[in-house]
Design an enzyme around this catalytic site. Structure first.
Site, PDB file in Angstrom:
ATOM      1  CG  ASP A 255      -2.039   1.000   1.136  1.00  0.00           C
ATOM      2  OD1 ASP A 255      -3.191   0.579   0.935  1.00  0.00           O
ATOM      3  OD2 ASP A 255      -1.758   2.212   1.255  1.00  0.00           O
ATOM      4  CB  ILE A 256       0.718   4.323  -2.068  1.00  0.00           C
ATOM      5  CG1 ILE A 256       1.784   5.249  -2.620  1.00  0.00           C
ATOM      6  CG2 ILE A 256      -0.552   5.065  -1.694  1.00  0.00           C
ATOM      7  CD1 ILE A 256       1.415   5.881  -3.955  1.00  0.00           C
TER       8      ILE A 256
ATOM      9  CG  ASN B  85     -12.552  -0.357   3.585  1.00  0.00           C
ATOM     10  OD1 ASN B  85     -13.089  -0.700   4.633  1.00  0.00           O
ATOM     11  ND2 ASN B  85     -11.375   0.244   3.545  1.00  0.00           N
TER      12      ASN B  85
ATOM     13  CD  GLU C  26      -9.891   7.216   0.082  1.00  0.00           C
ATOM     14  OE1 GLU C  26      -8.704   6.943  -0.171  1.00  0.00           O
ATOM     15  OE2 GLU C  26     -10.257   8.221   0.713  1.00  0.00           O
TER      16      GLU C  26
ATOM     17  CG  HIS D 282      -8.618  -2.489  -2.597  1.00  0.00           C
ATOM     18  ND1 HIS D 282      -9.510  -1.825  -3.408  1.00  0.00           N
ATOM     19  CD2 HIS D 282      -8.559  -1.768  -1.448  1.00  0.00           C
ATOM     20  CE1 HIS D 282      -9.958  -0.754  -2.800  1.00  0.00           C
ATOM     21  NE2 HIS D 282      -9.410  -0.701  -1.588  1.00  0.00           N
TER      22      HIS D 282
ATOM     23  CG  HIS E  51      -6.864  -2.823   2.938  1.00  0.00           C
ATOM     24  ND1 HIS E  51      -6.104  -1.693   2.757  1.00  0.00           N
ATOM     25  CD2 HIS E  51      -8.082  -2.534   2.413  1.00  0.00           C
ATOM     26  CE1 HIS E  51      -6.830  -0.760   2.159  1.00  0.00           C
ATOM     27  NE2 HIS E  51      -8.038  -1.243   1.947  1.00  0.00           N
TER      28      HIS E  51
END
Ligand code: DGP
Length: 125
Positions: A39-40, A97, A105, A110, A112
């Site tokens: 993750d960025i 999410n 977002e 995805h 996590h």
């Protein structure tokens, strides 16, 4: 901005562009069904995202439309990424999410993977 999980798939979302190789990512796993990368904006010492290769907006979209092979491949990939990172013994948390209330977002499914410390309570509202 959170996304509406009922929206149609946007081919130009960030993760679609990562899948096409148009944007870089720190890849940790890549197979027929899934790509995993750091993750960025990590929220834990280890924070990896696992995404399906197919065009699915959310968990809802994926669970409704993906083939059995895609679902099996993706779920196995999530487990493999965590196993490869040595996370089974210390433990880890998965999060997907989905839509507005969850504050999803990026409109490509995805999962996590959070790990690397005691992760605290399940939800902070
Ligand atoms: P979510 O709120 O569940 O949709 O989480 C989206 C995550 O995606 C967030 O933790 C930050 C991450 N992210 C957003 N843009 C990029 C990017 O360009 N590269 C990577 N590696 N992660 C990104």
């Amino acid at each position: 901005m959170p996304i509406d999980a009922t929206q149609p798939y946007d081919d130009n979302n960030i993760f679609a562009r990562i899948l096409r190789g148009e944007l870089p990512s720190k890849t940790v796993y890549d197979d027929e069904f899934a790509l995993a990368f750091h993750d960025i904006n990590p929220q834990a010492p280890l924070h990896i995202l696992v995404i399906p290769k197919g065009a699915y907006v959310s968990w809802d979209d994926f669970s409704a439309r993906a083939s059995d092979a895609e679902i099996a491949g993706f779920v196995r990939a999530v487990g493999q990424v965590a196993r490869d990172a040595g996370l089974v013994a210390p433990g880890y948390r998965l999060l997907a999410n989905t839509g507005l209330d969850s504050h999803q977002e990026v409109p490509h499914l995805h999962v996590h993977i959070f790990a690397g410390q005691k992760l605290g309570p399940m939800l902070a509202i």
